[in-house]
Design a protein around this motif. Structure first.
Motif, PDB file in Angstrom:
ATOM      1  N   ALA A 341      47.083 -56.779 109.553  1.00 13.84           N
ATOM      2  CA  ALA A 341      48.508 -57.118 109.641  1.00 13.84           C
ATOM      3  C   ALA A 341      48.919 -57.416 111.077  1.00 13.84           C
ATOM      4  O   ALA A 341      49.903 -58.116 111.307  1.00 13.84           O
ATOM      5  N   PHE A 342      48.141 -56.876 112.029  1.00  8.40           N
ATOM      6  CA  PHE A 342      48.445 -57.143 113.439  1.00  8.40           C
ATOM      7  C   PHE A 342      48.453 -58.641 113.719  1.00  8.40           C
ATOM      8  O   PHE A 342      49.185 -59.121 114.579  1.00  8.40           O
ATOM      9  N   PHE A 343      47.637 -59.388 112.973  1.00  9.48           N
ATOM     10  CA  PHE A 343      47.548 -60.826 113.205  1.00  9.48           C
ATOM     11  C   PHE A 343      48.437 -61.636 112.261  1.00  9.48           C
ATOM     12  O   PHE A 343      48.517 -62.835 112.388  1.00  9.48           O
ATOM     13  N   THR A 344      49.048 -60.964 111.303  1.00  6.40           N
ATOM     14  CA  THR A 344      49.793 -61.735 110.302  1.00  6.40           C
ATOM     15  C   THR A 344      51.275 -61.386 110.237  1.00  6.40           C
ATOM     16  O   THR A 344      51.980 -61.854 109.361  1.00  6.40           O
ATOM     17  N   THR A 345      51.760 -60.542 111.146  1.00  7.98           N
ATOM     18  CA  THR A 345      53.186 -60.226 111.129  1.00  7.98           C
ATOM     19  C   THR A 345      53.795 -60.499 112.493  1.00  7.98           C
ATOM     20  O   THR A 345      53.091 -60.602 113.494  1.00  7.98           O
ATOM     21  N   GLY A 346      55.122 -60.576 112.490  1.00  5.96           N
ATOM     22  CA  GLY A 346      55.847 -60.778 113.739  1.00  5.96           C
ATOM     23  C   GLY A 346      56.126 -59.451 114.411  1.00  5.96           C
ATOM     24  O   GLY A 346      55.586 -58.407 114.029  1.00  5.96           O
ATOM     25  N   ASP A 347      56.971 -59.480 115.410  1.00  7.51           N
ATOM     26  CA  ASP A 347      57.302 -58.283 116.177  1.00  7.51           C
ATOM     27  C   ASP A 347      58.088 -57.307 115.302  1.00  7.51           C
ATOM     28  O   ASP A 347      58.656 -57.676 114.282  1.00  7.51           O
TER      29      ASP A 347
END
Lengths: 578, 350
Positions: A341-347
């Protein structure tokens, strides 16, 4: 070495260089020594640089690796139709709006049953992230038939619990060889446990020793300050504290209370866990954290004393949370998984939910604008200046200005962007379009200079041969010189892009230093870039964001390595030697 | 080269396309980096609960924020501004001049400015006067004359303090936190001296007095550690005799490593700050443009979310992020005023 033949009477005296005198040998030795010293300096310089680089990298990597992982609870949950789709219409909007947090909490309550009381429930639910149900929501949306079924899913842990699990500084000591028969008075709430032997005598001695050491340290400080002439009034607080401690450790070994500044002690008995608040050698009073199954007598050895060595006040996770977490771990429900999810979500303001996709996409969009402007303008400007422009005052002036521009501090380009693009052209704030324009101005000089150098390095014979067989000037440049200069131009461009990728200062002025949750999809939507994301995360107080910061730095470094590697590869592959 | 006109045309058309400002669907807030962690948390919750676009929160600093905020009214202008101090009269006038007439002020809570040290550090309790003596460039000596700060160790100031070198890590002058530190600690500390207090009361020496509490010693006892408070936290972990100055939320999140120094007998805790016992606390604000309510979709709902019990209340999610909530009555008053759209008057400001 001078092997002169005498040429006439007035020829200068032959100067002979002696090689085998002591003096000459000393000179030679000195020269060798000097060379050796130089090599040592050079090697030392290299060693220092490498050491610092390795230190920096290893510090970032060791902090960043945990940031790519996330502790989750992996368990079967009942997707309760009543909480998601009470009317059973099954459409996507209803399923999306369902209360998945409630389902996650129900699953947790199932894993550690019997927790009563608002405070304890709050602590237990506090282990879960506010986005704990997100994974389940995706699963249900992908397959609506899961409603009403038991589904294996993962529930995100909150950042405090996650950081606690990653940081191993709290050791838990278990005393299993208990000697007495223990009898609890209740299964929940405040209970007393009677023990048939002096099982807690050692613990009391330990606590008292700690108190004594603490009191001695305070007394020593008081004496030191008195010796310097401190008035009794100013030392009152310290003296009172020392006296309190003394009363506690001097009291007969009948009873001792534990507070958050001493290591916590817990009793695991009859399937439950009791936190000790007060103890005597043969009984403890405390608060039940995990309910006991019964009040039956526990035989010696079947119950345990657990000591959390780090005092509660020195931890970010309190005794209750820690106990719940340990119980979940003991059941094998906690897993440390790679955090895709670190690579697939925004801030996000929740460390466990924060990702870099928004910043990555923002960086890509910004760089697209930059390269789209820089490459054609830069290369054409370089070709014109190098191949076509007359050599006069004017072009000289332009040349000097380009070289100067390359050295202008980047914040100045930000100010320019603010004045021109935002205030004059009324472009939107925080947009990758404006960021790209500003960065294009920033790297344009670099690209022009690199391209000119590349064009210059093509031998004149190529040009002359082309002109010789009848090509026009333009044909000679575009058909022959430019293709040969391309590797150099590309290398320069990629290095310029890498420079642009790492910039934050000019983006400050145009509003890209911002909290942006939604991943941008167009050039005019609000966006941020990778280095800005790193800057923003590094400024947040939560310890979990430190890991995220290091992880984001690793991603940025990886991208930079790839870009620079590409530059080297292109140069190697297409390079021609004449 | 015949590409050049084409390129120019392309660039110009991009500008033309983008500058056609259409209705904005996102709330935009600028301002203080101290309030940033709280407003962003509200923005995220707001985005999640409405399913719409999450507001964009910029971190520009309080002063920079007001500059942008006061540019004017319209869809291409910011809707709100975070501030770690109250809006200044000059800023209010700038807003007024640019047509930003109706400003809604929301007091969100307190930030306790804490002096913290490592848990292993020596036991210490300070008064603001002692803080002034430790850090001011010029301090009055026994005879009341101003001299260059002679104190090297804490015990030089008062023998009851530990005999360690004065070493305080704090924010640089560009930071809003530094401004607050001067006002809350240094000015009040200076007033602890009768000679200086007399200077303040006298119109002629008022300016001189201001210079005294606004000057921090430059001989290495005060170390400017940059805007990033995490850097100070890290340095305190390594140096148990050093002290750091930063916001309460950093102390709370690092409670496993750091402890707060009590000021005039009150430790920096949630209760002491909220109850006004701790003297180093400052209020935090968010300002909104009334004219944007109804124009920018969701702005009224965003204010409602910010002022809701679950955000700003004593158990709200903002307190988990380190905000010190207002006392119940003050919170209710502030929330009601913001939701009713009560605007700020020039007379409210000094």
């Amino acid at each position: 070495m001078t092997d002169l033949t005498a040429g006439g009477v007035n020829a200068p005296a032959i100067r002979r260089v002696e090689f085998d005198t002591e003096e000459a040998k000393a000179r030679l030795r000195r020269r060798y020594r000097s060379e050796f010293r130089f090599k040592v300096y050079g090697f030392a310089a290299l060693a220092v640089t490498t050491t610092f680089l390795l230190l920096l990298l290893s510090s970032i990597v060791s902090k960043g690796i945990p940031g790519f992982f996330q502790n989750v609870i992996v368990t079967d949950v009942l997707v309760d139709a009543g909480k998601i789709d009470p009317e059973g219409n099954g459409d996507a909007a209803t399923l999306r709006a369902g209360d998945y947090t409630a389902i996650a909490r129900a699953a947790l309550a199932e894993a550690i049953p019997g927790i009563e009381g608002r405070q304890l429930k709050k602590e237990l639910n506090g282990l879960l992230s506010s986005g704990a149900g997100d994974a389940l929501r995706e699963q249900v949306l992908a397959d609506p038939s899961l409603v009403g079924q038991r589904v294996k899913t993962q529930l995100l842990l909150a950042d405090e619990a996650d950081v606690f699990l990653k940081d191993s500084s709290t050791t838990i000591r278990t005393i299993a060889d208990t000697r007495g028969i223990a009898t609890p008075t209740g299964t929940t709430g405040d209970v007393t446990i009677f023990v048939g032997a002096n099982d807690f005598a050692d613990d009391i001695a330990e606590v008292k020793a700690e108190l004594k050491a603490k009191a001695a340290a305070i007394m020593e400080a008081i004496e030191r300050r008195k010796a310097r002439g401190a008035g009794p009034e100013s030392l009152k607080d310290l003296e009172r504290e020392a006296a309190d401690l003394r009363i506690r450790y001097e009291a007969a070994a009948t009873s001792e209370t534990l507070d958050s500044k001493t290591p916590s002690r817990l009793v695991a008995i009859n399937g439950g866990i009791v936190k000790v608040k007060e103890m005597t050698p043969t009984l403890v009073k405390g608060e039940v954290i995990i309910p006991l199954k019964s009040t039956a007598d526990a035989a010696p050895g079947t119950w345990q004393i657990r000591v959390y060595e780090k005092p509660e006040s020195n931890r970010n996770l309190n005794d209750r949370g820690l106990t719940f977490l340990e119980a979940l771990k003991a059941k094998g429900l906690v897993e440390n998984r790679f955090n895709w999810a670190f690579f697939t979500t925004g801030d996000s303001r929740e460390a466990e939910l924060a990702g870099i996709q928004g910043a990555l996409v923002g960086s890509i969009l910004t760089l697209l604008v930059t390269i789209g402007l820089c490459l054609p303008i830069g290369v054409l400007a370089a070709i014109y200046l190098e191949e076509f422009a007359p050599k006069n005052r004017m072009t000289e002036l332009i040349e000097i200005n380009i070289n100067n521009l390359a050295a202008v501090p980047s914040i100045v380009f930000g100010l320019l962007g603010l004045a021109v693009f935002l205030n004059f052209f009324n472009l939107p704030r925080s947009a990758p379009l404006v960021g790209g324009l500003v960065l294009a101005l920033l790297v344009l000089p670099t690209i022009i200079i690199a391209s000119r150098a590349a064009l210059k390095s093509v031998p004149p014979s190529i040009r002359e041969a082309a002109l010789g067989v009848g090509a026009s000037h333009q044909q000679a440049v575009f058909h022959h010189v430019l293709p040969l200069a391309m590797p150099g131009i590309m290398t320069g461009t990629i290095i310029g892009m890498a420079h642009a990728l790492g910039e934050t200062a000019p983006l400050l002025m145009i509003g890209m230093i911002a909290f942006i949750v939604d991943v941008p999809t167009s050039l005019t939507q609000a966006a941020t870039v990778l280095p800005v994301q790193i800057f923003l995360w590094s400024d947040l107080p939560e310890p979990a964001f430190k890991m995220k910061t290091a992880a984001a730095i690793m991603v940025l470094l990886a991208v930079l390595f790839v870009m620079n590697g590409l530059a080297i590869w292109l140069r190697k592959k297409f390079e021609r030697r004449w | 080269m015949n590409k050049a006109p084409f390129l120019t045309a392309a660039v110009v058309s991009v500008f033309a396309f983008a500058s056609g400002a259409e209705a904005r669907e996102q709330i935009r807030i600028v301002g203080s980096s101290t309030v940033y962690p709280f407003t962003t948390a509200v923005a995220e919750q707001f985005g999640k609960s409405t399913g719409g676009k999450t507001p964009v929160v910029e971190s520009t600093g309080t002063g920079g924020g007001f500059k942008i905020f006061c540019e004017g009214v319209g869809v291409d202008k910011a809707d709100g501004s975070n501030a770690s101090r109250r809006i200044k009269k000059s800023e209010f006038e700038l807003c007024d001049k640019n047509g930003v007439k109706d400003i809604i002020e929301l007091t969100v809570g307190y930030d306790g400015l804490t002096i913290a040290q490592s848990k292993d550090g020596p036991q210490i309790a300070l008064t603001r006067k002692q803080v002034f003596q430790a850090l001011a460039e010029k301090v009055p000596n026994d005879k009341g004359e101003l001299v260059d700060n002679p104190y090297k160790n804490w015990s030089d100031i008062d023998p009851s303090l530990p005999n360690v070198k004065i070493e305080v890590l704090g924010p640089p002058p560009t930071s809003g936190t530094r401004d607050s530190f001067h006002e809350l600690f240094m000015e009040k500390g200076a007033e602890g001296f009768d000679s200086l207090k007399a200077m303040k009361a006298d119109k002629a020496t008022e300016k001189e007095f201001e210079k005294i509490w606004k000057s921090i010693r430059k001989d290495g006892a005060y170390v400017e550690a940059g805007e990033n408070d995490n850097v100070i936290v890290q340095k305190l972990e390594g140096n148990k005799n050093a002290f750091g100055i930063f916001g309460y939320s950093f102390l709370e999140e690092n409670a496993d490593k750091l402890k707060g120094v009590s000021i005039e007998g009150a430790e920096p805790t949630f209760e002491n700050i909220s109850g006004g016992k701790y003297k180093g606390a400052r209020p935090l604000f968010v300002y909104f443009k009334k004219a944007h309510i109804g124009v920018i979709p969701g702005l009224d709902k965003f204010i409602a979310e910010y002022t809701s019990e679950k955000a700003l209340g004593a158990d709200g999610y903002l307190t988990e992020k380190g905000l010190v909530a207002l006392p119940k009555e003050a919170f209710e008053k502030s929330a009601k005023a913001a939701n009713d759209g009560v605007t700020l008057k020039a007379d409210d400001l000094k």
